[in-house]
Write a protein that holds these residues in place. Structure first.
Motif, mmCIF file in Angstrom:
data_model
loop_
_atom_site.group_PDB
_atom_site.id
_atom_site.type_symbol
_atom_site.label_atom_id
_atom_site.label_comp_id
_atom_site.label_asym_id
_atom_site.label_seq_id
_atom_site.Cartn_x
_atom_site.Cartn_y
_atom_site.Cartn_z
ATOM 1 N N PRO A 233 1.648 5.641 6.315
ATOM 2 C CA PRO A 233 1.195 5.707 4.682
ATOM 3 C C PRO A 233 0.016 6.407 4.350
ATOM 4 O O PRO A 233 0.076 6.880 3.237
ATOM 5 C CB PRO A 233 1.072 4.086 4.673
ATOM 6 C CG PRO A 233 1.919 3.526 5.671
ATOM 7 C CD PRO A 233 1.595 4.340 6.913
ATOM 8 N N ALA A 258 0.345 10.845 -1.223
ATOM 9 C CA ALA A 258 0.303 9.264 -0.816
ATOM 10 C C ALA A 258 0.164 8.440 -2.137
ATOM 11 O O ALA A 258 0.485 7.338 -2.573
ATOM 12 C CB ALA A 258 -0.267 8.875 0.235
ATOM 13 N N GLU A 262 2.217 5.536 -4.098
ATOM 14 C CA GLU A 262 1.943 4.236 -4.164
ATOM 15 C C GLU A 262 2.030 3.764 -5.688
ATOM 16 O O GLU A 262 2.208 2.780 -5.731
ATOM 17 C CB GLU A 262 0.534 4.104 -3.630
ATOM 18 C CG GLU A 262 0.529 4.290 -1.894
ATOM 19 C CD GLU A 262 -0.775 4.226 -1.404
ATOM 20 O OE1 GLU A 262 -1.801 3.942 -2.171
ATOM 21 O OE2 GLU A 262 -0.913 4.376 -0.131
ATOM 22 N N THR A 267 6.260 4.439 -0.115
ATOM 23 C CA THR A 267 5.075 4.820 0.783
ATOM 24 C C THR A 267 5.344 6.584 1.219
ATOM 25 O O THR A 267 6.172 6.734 0.708
ATOM 26 C CB THR A 267 5.224 4.235 2.189
ATOM 27 O OG1 THR A 267 6.467 4.376 2.940
ATOM 28 C CG2 THR A 267 5.358 2.537 2.046
ATOM 29 N N SER A 301 12.534 2.699 6.339
ATOM 30 C CA SER A 301 11.914 3.501 5.264
ATOM 31 C C SER A 301 13.073 4.378 4.479
ATOM 32 O O SER A 301 13.111 4.967 3.350
ATOM 33 C CB SER A 301 10.987 4.325 5.882
ATOM 34 O OG SER A 301 9.843 3.746 6.203
#
Length: 328
Positions: A233, A258, A262, A267, A301
């Protein structure tokens, strides 16, 4: 798990594939028990496409994947491996494989893209894996031997396909210019393109992916994490980018991506897995995995929903190019 057909063949792969590089001890040693745990977790997670190569740990990856898959019905999975390197036994003399795999140097690699070399490579791989056939066969890392691979290697693969020994053929390489030539001048079914269609590198979009779309050639996107940087992440200094230490600028760019992810509850690894699949030529991704925990994390994921606004915001921030997605 959803599947995609490769080119005009009957071969179908799960959209998430198991990359066998880490099972060869890439970057760090790996014991058989941990490798078996990773493969079991992948199967339990719905993965049915497994990719390997003689190069990965000078046969360790093929042996481990073969041992696992032999206990599964042969028509329940798709297996790919690669040709272009023959493994010749040698005395390890206490040495470790110099190619970055943490295994004893029991063999040396000999590059061979001739017809005889490729047919011998297939026989050797089948023997190591203990399986009766290979579904997908790739010319491997042929950049420095491209003329040989185009002149001798491709016809040898096409012959194996016509004989029904393999179901689909192609190449696994980095160089998108050479891959574009291969796609335009041959009748390959699939390309495993490594590291050039990712959140941090869009160069496959210049000529390669348009050529694949035009010719009906499927793409398996590999090294989608650019060998590690996008797999966490929040990337930190010292992370790997294309098998080398990432520069501070690359780490900073990954963290900016990122930030955008977020803001939408996504992620960085989730976005990195979703990004390549947005192109219509991409049939799936192959992700290298070395432990059950890593597999379960990647399967989770992969299943995450990435809102379309993520791509819009990344493009607005100049973090992906205007041609990098099919966002309307």
């Amino acid at each position: 798990m959803e599947t995609s057909r490769l080119g005009r063949t009957a071969v179908e792969v799960t959209r998430l594939g198991f990359g066998g590089g880490p099972l060869g001890g890439l970057f760090a040693p790996l014991d058989d028990e941990t490798a078996a745990g990773a493969l079991t977790a992948a199967w339990d997670g719905g993965i049915r496409y497994y990719d390997t190569s003689p190069h990965y740990g000078i046969g360790h990856s093929e042996r481990r994947i073969g041992e696992f898959l032999r206990s599964r019905p042969r028509d329940s999975f798709v297996l790919s491996t690669k040709v272009g390197r023959l493994l010749v036994p040698q005395d390890p003399a206490g040495r470790t494989d110099p190619a970055g795999f943490h295994v004893p140097a029991t063999h040396r690699r000999v590059r061979d893209f001739t017809r005889d070399g490729i047919r011998r490579g297939v026989e050797d791989s089948l023997q190591r894996m203990g399986l009766d056939r290979i579904d997908v066969l790739y010319l491997h890392d042929a950049e420095e031997f491209f003329d040989d691979a185009l002149r001798d290697g491709y016809p040898a693969l096409a012959e194996l396909r016509s004989e029904g020994i393999v179901g689909a053929i192609g190449a696994g390489m980095y160089d998108t210019d050479l891959l574009t030539t291969l796609v335009e001048e041959t009748d390959v079914d699939v390309i495993m393109q490594s590291g050039r269609h990712t959140l941090l590198d869009h160069s496959a979009l210049d000529t390669f992916l348009p050529a694949c779309e035009k010719r009906g050639v499927s793409v398996i996107a590999a090294s989608i994490f650019n060998s590690g940087l996008l797999a966490v992440p929040r990337p930190v200094a010292g992370a790997h980018f294309d098998y080398e230490t990432a520069t501070p600028e690359i780490v900073e760019r990954a963290n900016r991506i990122a930030d955008v992810c977020e803001a939408h509850g996504v992620t960085l690894p989730q976005a990195a897995m979703a990004f390549p699949l947005r192109h219509p030529a991409v049939a799936g991704i192959a992700v290298g995995m070395r432990s059950a925990e890593e597999v379960r994390r990647n399967v989770e994921s992969f299943a995450a929903e990435v809102p379309a606004q993520v791509w819009v915001d990344l493009r607005a921030a100049g973090l992906i190019g205007s041609t990098a997605t099919r966002v309307v």
